[in-house]
Structure formats: C-alpha cells, structure tokens
Design an enzyme around this catalytic site. Sequence first.
Site: not given
Ligand code: GOI
Length: 488
Positions: A38, A58, A96, A139, A184, A326, A328, A393
């Site tokens: 990232q 890509h 981290r 990661h 994660e 983590n 959120y 996080e």
């Molecule tokens: C961290 O993950 C991560 O470690 C970092 O690298 C990152 O930068 C940081 O978070 C910030 O993101 C509502 C299909 C509920 C299936 C809407 C489509 C769930 C699931 C929208 C689209 C979205 C933080 C993806 C944890 C994965 C984002 C876990 C946060 C899940 C959605 C979707 C939805 C969906 N998540 N992630 N999701």
Amino acid sequence: MKLFLKLLTLSSLNFAIFAEIYNFPSNFVWGAASASYQIEGAWNVDGRIPSIWDTASHKNNSSVVDGSTGDDAAMSYYYYEKDIQALKDIGFKTYRFSIAWPRVLTKTNQVNQAGIDYYSKLIDRLKEEEIKPMVTMYHWDLPQYLQDLGGWTNPAIVKYFEHYADTLYKHFGDRVKEWITFNEPATFCDGGYSWGWHAPEIRTEKQIGGYLCSHHILLAHGAAYHLYKNKYFADQQGKVGICLNTGYSFPANENVTDEHVDRAMHFGLGRYANPIYSVDGDYPRVMREAIDQKSTDEGRRWSRLPHFTTAQVESLHGAADFLALNYYTSSLIQPYSHLGWNPADSDSEIHSFHDDNWKRSSSSWLVSVPEGLYHLLLWIKDNYNNPLVYITENGWSDLPMTIEDDGRVEYLREHLAAMSRAITDGCRVETYTVWSLTDNFEWMRGYTERFGIYAINFTDPERKRIPKNSVDLMKQVVRDNFVEVEKD
Ligand code: GOI
C-alpha cells in the site's frame, strides 16, 4: 482535576460543552500502521519479484475502481525518512509496517540482499528515533510464482512460509521484538479464494477455497511460532502473534439471543482465534458441527472445513504471545430463520447489516460503532482467557485531501474512549496503532478512499506527508495519555 481544567479553558471561550476524559495506563504504547504494497511503490526495483497484487492491478480492466496500482503508491521505498519524520512529529513510540515477501526472497528461495538491506535500514532508523518496529510478515503481497502453485490452497505453502519467517527472524530478529505472522486472514482467505473480490481473485463454491486458505494460514502461523520458540527465542526474546479482524455482532432485536451473537462471533473471529487462543483449541464446535453436517447433506464424503490432526490441534493451541486486533466497524445480526431465508447461503446462517443511524465513512463497509470495540474486547477477554491484545488497526476513511478531517477525529476520540473503558474493565490492551500513518493504495478502492492521518497528493512527485487535523489529536493523546470526548 483534568475535567475541571477542561471546563476552565472552555469557559474562557464562552462555550457550554462538557468533555469526558478517558485515561490510559502510563506504559501504554501509541503508534501508526502501514503495509508494504500500500505504501512502498518501487514494484519492479532491486530484485523485487511480482506479487498477486501486481497481477491483479496490472491486468486489463482490473477490479481496482480507479484503475490505479501500487506501482508507486506513497513511494516509501524511497521516502521512508518522511514516514519516520511523520511518526516522530507525533511522538509515536511504535511503527507497525509489513515486509514484502517478494522483496526479500527470489523465485528460487534465495535471499535478495537489496530487499534485506532496505528493511534493515528502515529498522535501524526507527530504532535510532526510539520507535519500536512491529513487523507484519504477510500483508497480502504473495509472490505470484507461489500463487501459480495454488497459493494458500496448496498445503506446500506452509513450508514456504516457514522458510520466509526463518529468513526474517535471522536477518531482523536482533532488532525486531514484535512479529505478526498474518494480517487479517479473514479478509484475504474469503476475499481471495471464496468470493474473488481480492487478489488472487479466485471464486470457489461454498467457501471451499477460503476454508482451505484459513487452514493453511493457521498451520503456517503455528510453524512460524514454534520455529521462533525453538530456534530464536532464547537469543532474541521477542513475541509472535497473529492479526485478526472482526466487528462485534449486536442483536438486531429482542428475538436475537446471546447464542446467536456467540455463533456469529465464532464463525467470524473464532474461525481463526479458537484454534490458537481458546481453552480447548481447534475450530469452534458450532462451526465444526454445522459445516460437517452441511457437507454431508451436500453429498460430499469430506467436510468443506478441513480437519486438524490431534498433533496439529495441540501445536496450535496457545501458539501466540499476543492477539493483534484490527477493529473498524460492527453489525447488527439476525438469524436467517427469523427472516424466512434459505439457509444454504452462508454456513453461519446469520445475516448482518448496519443500523441506519450509524455514521458513515467514505467506504461503504465502514460505519462508526465505538460500542462495538468495547463489547468485542470484553468478548475476547471472556472467551479467550484475557489474552494480551494489541490494537493494530483502527481508522476512518474520507475523500482525497480532506485535511480538516473532523470525521476521523471524532471516530478516533470515540474509539479510544471505548478502548479506555475496556482497559478499565480488565482487558489487557497495551498498544494501539492507528490505520494509517499516510494515505495509501486502498486495495480495490485504489486512491479513492483515504485512511491516512497524513494526506498525500499522489500526483506530487515528492509525495509530501501533509498532517491532517487527526495528527493534532494523536499528538495530544501521546502527550497526555488521555482522550477527551465531547458530551452533550
Ligand atoms: C484493513 O482491512 C486492511 O488490513 C488494510 O490493509 C486496509 O487498508 C484497511 O483495512 C482499510 O480498508 C458492507 C463483497 C459490508 C463482499 C459493504 C463486496 C461489507 C463483501 C462492500 C463490498 C468489504 C479492513 C471489504 C477489513 C474486507 C473491507 C475487510 C474491510 C466487505 C461491503 C463487499 C462489504 C463486501 N472489507 N476489510 N464487503
């Protein structure tokens, strides 16, 4: 006393606002977090081999919403001094970051010295500034050649990861005392191997790929943990943990029971935490039974949730010195049965959704539920015998170049207050690293959603780190070891 002072300062401004003060233990450690793909850029420099995120970003018509890549990102490979300065300006005592596997090992599993040198320099500079390095080994940037062998669904990956971990302990373990094996797995296992919305973008029926991935992740974590204990701990005296992410599941109405809440937590967090941190080890019983039964009903002669051998259960049990968490956001939950839905949709048969009243960020999945952090920490304390926890996080997203990031300031205040309350109630939280130090490549959201407490304009060749208002908040928290929350 502190509350009194606060009222005095405010009264001079003629405001009638009351602030509540939440304290932290004097040895509490504050910091920020990031991840290699990232922030680093320099994707094809100094012997770095391609990763699954290079491949995903890509390709033509990639799923990254703005068509962007991490090719350059925040250019931390060149500008790591700017990151260190940003940490220093706040007074953070820990950083981290993650190491890119494709930078430190070649396709033939040889050490790539240039990659080692980069992280070595970064670690040395952090230590000179008295900032503790906390290192995530993985990661999400898996070398593409390993994905070509099946990636995390191939059992052979366990040995590859163990060798990679060995390389890291060997070169950096004299200076790194906090190791996180995986970031994660719940996100990249199902995202990458069940639903396909994350690299390597593989879709499998009924989470078969995701469950295989989780299984190998746990075994790989156990291998890396025991390698450390057997070969390095005597000399290096560090700690090894794994980073898990989850929200808390709140009952959507009075018909939802504690048992439903526990079920949702076991399918989410317990899938990874139970084998390591629970009293009995292995996968949570509710998960084991449900998926075995469904697999039988589906006419399979094997369970979609793989089995550990007795020896594996024992070796994973207790195989961590801390839990990296983590947090959120959280959800309301309701069992499918209450909704008259087809239970075939998901193995937990629990539907989760957001309360319309929860404040929304710029990310569709992220709403502000500080109470969820409090309840989650207590759930962990009660279910896993009060482990040592690092919050690795926690953060909020807004749109590019939002310097007056009042939404983030408010989110952080409320979440720090929730964490303080959990500590007061006996949870052993000792470290907090905010996500993220700087704006960065937000995976499939590209550069459209920003989590940094420092802003970056990604067309600026210097990638200046520009403090947002949340930097002032974190400075105050580090200085005073308390956070103030407005109360109305
Ligand atoms: C961290 O993950 C991560 O470690 C970092 O690298 C990152 O930068 C940081 O978070 C910030 O993101 C509502 C299909 C509920 C299936 C809407 C489509 C769930 C699931 C929208 C689209 C979205 C933080 C993806 C944890 C994965 C984002 C876990 C946060 C899940 C959605 C979707 C939805 C969906 N998540 N992630 N999701």
